[in-house]
Design a protein around this motif. Structure first.
Motif, PDB file in Angstrom:
ATOM      1  N   ALA A   1     -68.835  46.575 -32.052  1.00 37.44           N
ATOM      2  CA  ALA A   1     -69.124  47.369 -33.246  1.00 37.44           C
ATOM      3  C   ALA A   1     -69.679  48.738 -32.893  1.00 37.44           C
ATOM      4  CB  ALA A   1     -70.098  46.615 -34.137  1.00 37.44           C
ATOM      5  N   HIS A   2     -70.441  48.833 -31.809  1.00 40.08           N
ATOM      6  CA  HIS A   2     -71.122  50.085 -31.473  1.00 40.08           C
ATOM      7  C   HIS A   2     -70.373  50.913 -30.437  1.00 40.08           C
ATOM      8  CE1 HIS A   2     -75.138  49.630 -33.480  1.00 40.08           C
ATOM      9  NE2 HIS A   2     -74.685  48.394 -33.594  1.00 40.08           N
ATOM     10  N   ARG A   3     -69.594  50.251 -29.583  1.00 44.58           N
ATOM     11  CA  ARG A   3     -69.001  50.975 -28.453  1.00 44.58           C
ATOM     12  C   ARG A   3     -67.482  50.983 -28.431  1.00 44.58           C
ATOM     13  NH1 ARG A   3     -73.016  54.173 -26.485  1.00 44.58           N
ATOM     14  NH2 ARG A   3     -74.942  52.974 -26.202  1.00 44.58           N
ATOM     15  N   ALA A   4     -66.857  49.943 -28.966  1.00 41.99           N
ATOM     16  CA  ALA A   4     -65.405  49.825 -28.879  1.00 41.99           C
ATOM     17  C   ALA A   4     -64.740  50.426 -30.101  1.00 41.99           C
ATOM     18  CB  ALA A   4     -65.010  48.354 -28.722  1.00 41.99           C
ATOM     19  N   GLY A   5     -63.443  50.630 -30.006  1.00 42.74           N
ATOM     20  CA  GLY A   5     -62.675  51.135 -31.121  1.00 42.74           C
ATOM     21  C   GLY A   5     -62.262  50.025 -32.068  1.00 42.74           C
ATOM     22  N   PRO A   6     -61.649  50.387 -33.207  1.00 48.59           N
ATOM     23  CA  PRO A   6     -61.252  49.376 -34.201  1.00 48.59           C
ATOM     24  C   PRO A   6     -60.305  48.319 -33.641  1.00 48.59           C
ATOM     25  CG  PRO A   6     -61.119  51.589 -35.123  1.00 48.59           C
ATOM     26  CD  PRO A   6     -61.373  51.751 -33.664  1.00 48.59           C
ATOM     27  N   GLU A   7     -59.422  48.694 -32.708  1.00 47.80           N
ATOM     28  CA  GLU A   7     -58.451  47.730 -32.186  1.00 47.80           C
ATOM     29  C   GLU A   7     -59.119  46.620 -31.384  1.00 47.80           C
ATOM     30  OE1 GLU A   7     -59.293  50.786 -29.187  1.00 47.80           O
ATOM     31  OE2 GLU A   7     -58.712  50.866 -31.303  1.00 47.80           O
ATOM     32  N   ARG A   8     -60.282  46.863 -30.806  1.00 47.54           N
ATOM     33  CA  ARG A   8     -61.028  45.817 -30.097  1.00 47.54           C
ATOM     34  C   ARG A   8     -62.080  45.166 -30.992  1.00 47.54           C
ATOM     35  NH1 ARG A   8     -62.156  48.183 -23.955  1.00 47.54           N
ATOM     36  NH2 ARG A   8     -59.935  48.455 -23.396  1.00 47.54           N
ATOM     37  N   TYR A   9     -62.560  45.916 -31.952  1.00 54.85           N
ATOM     38  CA  TYR A   9     -63.583  45.370 -32.838  1.00 54.85           C
ATOM     39  C   TYR A   9     -63.018  44.286 -33.751  1.00 54.85           C
ATOM     40  CZ  TYR A   9     -66.431  45.102 -37.048  1.00 54.85           C
ATOM     41  OH  TYR A   9     -67.140  44.644 -38.121  1.00 54.85           O
ATOM     42  N   ARG A  10     -61.826  44.494 -34.279  1.00 54.86           N
ATOM     43  CA  ARG A  10     -61.268  43.537 -35.238  1.00 54.86           C
ATOM     44  C   ARG A  10     -61.105  42.130 -34.662  1.00 54.86           C
ATOM     45  NH1 ARG A  10     -58.564  48.233 -37.357  1.00 54.86           N
ATOM     46  NH2 ARG A  10     -56.876  47.985 -35.852  1.00 54.86           N
ATOM     47  N   PRO A  11     -60.499  41.954 -33.473  1.00 56.27           N
ATOM     48  CA  PRO A  11     -60.435  40.585 -32.929  1.00 56.27           C
ATOM     49  C   PRO A  11     -61.806  40.019 -32.589  1.00 56.27           C
ATOM     50  CG  PRO A  11     -59.538  42.171 -31.361  1.00 56.27           C
ATOM     51  CD  PRO A  11     -59.711  42.892 -32.652  1.00 56.27           C
ATOM     52  N   ALA A  12     -62.728  40.880 -32.159  1.00 56.27           N
ATOM     53  CA  ALA A  12     -64.083  40.394 -31.869  1.00 56.27           C
ATOM     54  C   ALA A  12     -64.751  39.877 -33.134  1.00 56.27           C
ATOM     55  CB  ALA A  12     -64.919  41.514 -31.240  1.00 56.27           C
ATOM     56  N   LEU A  13     -64.540  40.579 -34.247  1.00 56.60           N
ATOM     57  CA  LEU A  13     -65.116  40.137 -35.513  1.00 56.60           C
ATOM     58  C   LEU A  13     -64.496  38.821 -35.961  1.00 56.60           C
ATOM     59  CD1 LEU A  13     -66.877  40.638 -38.031  1.00 56.60           C
ATOM     60  CD2 LEU A  13     -64.940  41.915 -39.010  1.00 56.60           C
ATOM     61  N   ARG A  14     -63.186  38.712 -35.908  1.00 51.78           N
ATOM     62  CA  ARG A  14     -62.521  37.494 -36.361  1.00 51.78           C
ATOM     63  C   ARG A  14     -62.948  36.286 -35.543  1.00 51.78           C
ATOM     64  NH1 ARG A  14     -56.191  38.708 -37.564  1.00 51.78           N
ATOM     65  NH2 ARG A  14     -56.363  36.504 -38.224  1.00 51.78           N
ATOM     66  N   LEU A  15     -62.949  36.427 -34.233  1.00 52.02           N
ATOM     67  CA  LEU A  15     -63.314  35.287 -33.390  1.00 52.02           C
ATOM     68  C   LEU A  15     -64.812  35.006 -33.460  1.00 52.02           C
ATOM     69  CD1 LEU A  15     -61.072  35.938 -30.256  1.00 52.02           C
ATOM     70  CD2 LEU A  15     -60.630  34.468 -32.224  1.00 52.02           C
ATOM     71  N   GLY A  16     -65.621  36.064 -33.617  1.00 54.96           N
ATOM     72  CA  GLY A  16     -67.059  35.849 -33.754  1.00 54.96           C
ATOM     73  C   GLY A  16     -67.399  35.108 -35.027  1.00 54.96           C
ATOM     74  N   CYS A  17     -66.767  35.485 -36.138  1.00 58.76           N
ATOM     75  CA  CYS A  17     -66.994  34.780 -37.403  1.00 58.76           C
ATOM     76  C   CYS A  17     -66.524  33.333 -37.307  1.00 58.76           C
ATOM     77  CB  CYS A  17     -66.270  35.497 -38.541  1.00 58.76           C
ATOM     78  SG  CYS A  17     -67.009  37.071 -39.024  1.00 58.76           S
ATOM     79  N   ALA A  18     -65.397  33.114 -36.654  1.00 69.69           N
ATOM     80  CA  ALA A  18     -64.887  31.757 -36.489  1.00 69.69           C
ATOM     81  C   ALA A  18     -65.859  30.896 -35.700  1.00 69.69           C
ATOM     82  CB  ALA A  18     -63.524  31.801 -35.801  1.00 69.69           C
ATOM     83  N   ALA A  19     -66.443  31.469 -34.651  1.00 70.52           N
ATOM     84  CA  ALA A  19     -67.387  30.716 -33.828  1.00 70.52           C
ATOM     85  C   ALA A  19     -68.653  30.356 -34.612  1.00 70.52           C
ATOM     86  CB  ALA A  19     -67.754  31.518 -32.582  1.00 70.52           C
ATOM     87  N   ILE A  20     -69.178  31.302 -35.388  1.00 70.79           N
ATOM     88  CA  ILE A  20     -70.381  31.020 -36.179  1.00 70.79           C
ATOM     89  C   ILE A  20     -70.086  29.971 -37.244  1.00 70.79           C
ATOM     90  CG2 ILE A  20     -72.120  32.015 -37.711  1.00 70.79           C
ATOM     91  CD1 ILE A  20     -72.346  32.819 -34.738  1.00 70.79           C
ATOM     92  N   ALA A  21     -68.896  30.019 -37.842  1.00 70.41           N
ATOM     93  CA  ALA A  21     -68.522  28.989 -38.817  1.00 70.41           C
ATOM     94  C   ALA A  21     -68.506  27.610 -38.165  1.00 70.41           C
ATOM     95  CB  ALA A  21     -67.154  29.311 -39.424  1.00 70.41           C
ATOM     96  N   GLY A  22     -67.967  27.522 -36.967  1.00 75.25           N
ATOM     97  CA  GLY A  22     -67.973  26.245 -36.261  1.00 75.25           C
ATOM     98  C   GLY A  22     -69.368  25.790 -35.902  1.00 75.25           C
ATOM     99  N   LEU A  23     -70.200  26.751 -35.513  1.00 75.83           N
ATOM    100  CA  LEU A  23     -71.570  26.405 -35.130  1.00 75.83           C
ATOM    101  C   LEU A  23     -72.373  25.884 -36.313  1.00 75.83           C
ATOM    102  CD1 LEU A  23     -73.575  26.450 -32.757  1.00 75.83           C
ATOM    103  CD2 LEU A  23     -74.185  28.778 -33.430  1.00 75.83           C
ATOM    104  N   SER A  24     -72.058  26.342 -37.531  1.00 76.50           N
ATOM    105  CA  SER A  24     -72.862  25.985 -38.702  1.00 76.50           C
ATOM    106  C   SER A  24     -72.916  24.476 -38.902  1.00 76.50           C
ATOM    107  CB  SER A  24     -72.305  26.673 -39.949  1.00 76.50           C
ATOM    108  OG  SER A  24     -70.998  26.217 -40.250  1.00 76.50           O
ATOM    109  N   THR A  25     -71.777  23.830 -39.032  1.00 75.92           N
ATOM    110  CA  THR A  25     -71.793  22.381 -39.233  1.00 75.92           C
ATOM    111  C   THR A  25     -71.778  21.618 -37.914  1.00 75.92           C
ATOM    112  OG1 THR A  25     -69.401  22.527 -39.634  1.00 75.92           O
ATOM    113  CG2 THR A  25     -70.856  22.339 -41.564  1.00 75.92           C
ATOM    114  N   GLY A  26     -71.418  22.300 -36.818  1.00 78.22           N
ATOM    115  CA  GLY A  26     -71.611  21.666 -35.516  1.00 78.22           C
ATOM    116  C   GLY A  26     -73.074  21.380 -35.268  1.00 78.22           C
ATOM    117  N   LEU A  27     -73.937  22.291 -35.742  1.00 84.54           N
ATOM    118  CA  LEU A  27     -75.378  22.102 -35.607  1.00 84.54           C
ATOM    119  C   LEU A  27     -75.857  20.923 -36.445  1.00 84.54           C
ATOM    120  CD1 LEU A  27     -78.010  23.226 -34.405  1.00 84.54           C
ATOM    121  CD2 LEU A  27     -78.131  24.803 -36.331  1.00 84.54           C
TER     122      LEU A  27
END
Length: 558
Positions: free
Chosen positions: A59-85
């Motif tokens: 978000a702070h250093r990379a361009g949009p083309e790298r930020y978008r996949p990072a956001l999608r996969l990061g959100c997916a991981a947190i969603a999994g962690l929510s009920t995994g916890l």
């Protein structure tokens, strides 16, 4: 990328649950429970901190083309962690016993009996949705067949309670990704999944979490079906219908509350003024969807036709005695020290809490700014239908002496309100962004556009906040199911306690059993039948002396 999102989310949820099973504490001692919950937080940090670090860097250093996949996969991981916890917490609560929450009692015992009947070739479980009992029977045969009978499905029950709880967050997130961008899908999925998931019966609420966004996605396709080629329309309709059929077999109860509103909305969405050609294509989509759903759901539909859906629910508990207009919380029939005299706690404004007022304010934004969209209309239709049916059954309760499960509408009504609140926030942000663009100087660019540096940083910060909420809320949920440690108190921990007082596969008490003599395996669960219907309410959570003033009759044993 969609496949990668699904993979990351599911692997995170299931993987965390499996990892949590390595936490070695005594779950029957409160200090052991606290240590186990703390261990879960350390495990979660090992996953969340690297994920959030990568997202913040992008978000702070990379361009949009790298930020978008990072956001999608990061959100997916947190969603999994929510009920995994949450599932990890249940694994800690059941550490040392092969049995699932509830042991051989209550709803888990009933479902185990259904699965045992299937193994014995006795057919489908009446009008109960057959998919989970069938999965339980197959899982027990495949992985615990050596133990045989009820023990096999009992040990399988723990596996599936943990697995279904772990994937509830990912399934909710992926379903909402059909309609929303990653951050907003996460903002809906995580609070809803952690709040509503019931690890004792995780199949029921996971169906609700998926049904609402899937209904909205289907109605969106219906609305534009007249613009699709016939082959594409038929394929999409068949897919949506099959998905709805699977949900119906998984748990059908939510369809009772939601279907009337969705059907009425469907009538309004048909292209009445766009000509015969458009209407035919839309009706083709609708017809294929209904046929596909009926074909997949045929086993349960056949049972409903065969036996009828006239079973009377006469079980009342604390939520039945409370104000029926209270829909912002609930308790189970294992309510601990709570009664209808001290629950729910009255809020600051005419009984409504600040949380309720904020939710309603945000929902008002959604209705005001997004009524033209299918998503807001679908959620509002489900909410309205559930609301009206809730009071229909409650108003007739004294005369019919039947509850008909109306307190369960609390969950779907509150879910819809949370969804509307998030949609209101999303639409408000979009409107504010549009205003900012119009007010900015010509040629200066858009400082708050969706791909701007400012927007990326704010979104990444929001994901960090959701991750912290996940850690706190997941621990809260897991803590409720820790085995009961207070003498004489029947709270949510009773189900885990029951799992520790049944003999394991060796015929001995589980490792941390609080009793010296454990119960044997009940091989007659399949023979459980309801007693004769006396056509009167059965009032749980009520002292014997209070039955006349609450139930209107003496307690049967008095």
């Amino acid at each position: 990328m969609a496949v990668a999102e699904a993979f990351v989310s599911l692997v995170t949820g299931v993987g965390f649950m499996l990892w949590a099973r390595s936490i070695d504490v005594n779950p029957l001692v409160r200090i052991g429970q606290v240590s186990g919950l703390a261990g879960l937080q350390l495990h979660a940090a090992v996953i969340a901190v690297p994920v959030l670090t990568v997202l913040l860097y992008a978000a702070h250093r990379a361009g949009p083309e790298r930020y978008r996949p990072a956001l999608r996969l990061g959100c997916a991981a947190i969603a999994g962690l929510s009920t995994g916890l949450v599932a990890g917490g249940i694994a800690v609560a059941l550490h040392g016993t092969p049995w699932g929450l509830g042991g051989q009692e209550g709803d888990p015992g009933n479902v185990m009996g259904m699965a045992d009947d299937m193994i014995r070739g006795k057919g489908l479980p009446g009008v109960y949705p057959p998919l989970f009992p069938a999965l339980l029977a197959g899982w027990g045969e495949l992985f615990h067949g050596a133990h045989g009978g009820v023990a096999g499905v009992g040990f399988a029950m723990q596996d599936l309670q943990l697995l279904c709880t772990a994937v509830a967050g990912p399934m909710a997130y992926l379903a909402w990704r059909l309609m929303l961008r990653p951050f907003w899908a996460l903002l809906v999925a995580v609070p809803s999944a952690v709040l509503f998931i019931d690890p004792i019966r995780p199949y029921s609420h996971s169906s609700m979490l998926v049904m609402v966004p899937l209904s909205a996605a289907g109605l969106r396709e219906l609305r534009r079906a007249h613009r699709l080629p016939a082959r594409s329309a038929v394929g999409r309709a068949a897919a949506f219908g099959a998905a709805m059929g699977v949900l119906f077999l998984w748990y059908s109860g939510w369809f009772v509350w939601a279907a009337p509103g969705v059907l009425v909305l469907t009538g309004f969405l048909l292209p009445w003024r766009k000509g015969a050609a458009c209407m035919k294509r839309t009706l083709l989509f609708l017809g294929v969807t209904l046929v596909s759903a009926a074909a997949v759901g045929a086993p349960l539909l056949y049972q409903l036709v065969r036996f009828g859906a006239t079973t009377e629910d006469r079980y009342a508990m604390i939520t039945v005695y409370a104000d029926p207009a209270y829909v912002m919380g609930w308790v189970s029939d294992r309510a601990g020290t709570q009664t209808h005299h001290n629950w729910p706690i009255s809020g600051e404004l005419a009984g409504q809490s600040a949380f309720t007022l904020l939710i309603l304010a945000a929902a008002a934004l959604a209705i005001g700014l997004g009524w033209g969209g299918v998503l807001v209309r679908t959620v509002a239709a489900v909410l309205t239908s559930s609301w009206l049916l809730r009071f229909w059954f409650a108003a007739r309760m004294e005369r019919t002496q039947a509850v008909q499960l109306y307190p369960r509408t609390t969950w779907i009504i509150m879910y819809c309100l949370i969804v509307l609140a998030v949609l209101g926030l999303m639409l408000g942000v979009r409107r504010a962004t549009a205003w900012s663009r119009r007010l900015s100087r010509p040629g200066s660019g858009s400082p708050t556009g969706p791909n701007s540096l400012t927007a990326r940083r704010i979104t990444a910060g929001g994901v960090c906040a959701i991750a912290l909420f996940t850690a706190m809320a997941g621990s809260w949920s897991a803590n409720q199911y820790m085995p009961t440690t207070a003498s004489g108190v029947q709270d949510m921990g009773l189900d885990a306690w029951r799992a520790h007082v049944i003999k394991d596969a060796s015929g001995r008490c589980p490792r941390y059993s609080p009793v010296a003599t454990c119960a044997g395996v009940n091989q007659n669960l399949s023979a459980r039948t309801a007693g004769p219907d006396d056509h009167q309410l059965w009032c749980a959570n009520v002292p014997t002396a209070d039955w006349p003033v609450i139930c209107g009759r003496k307690a049967p044993w008095a």
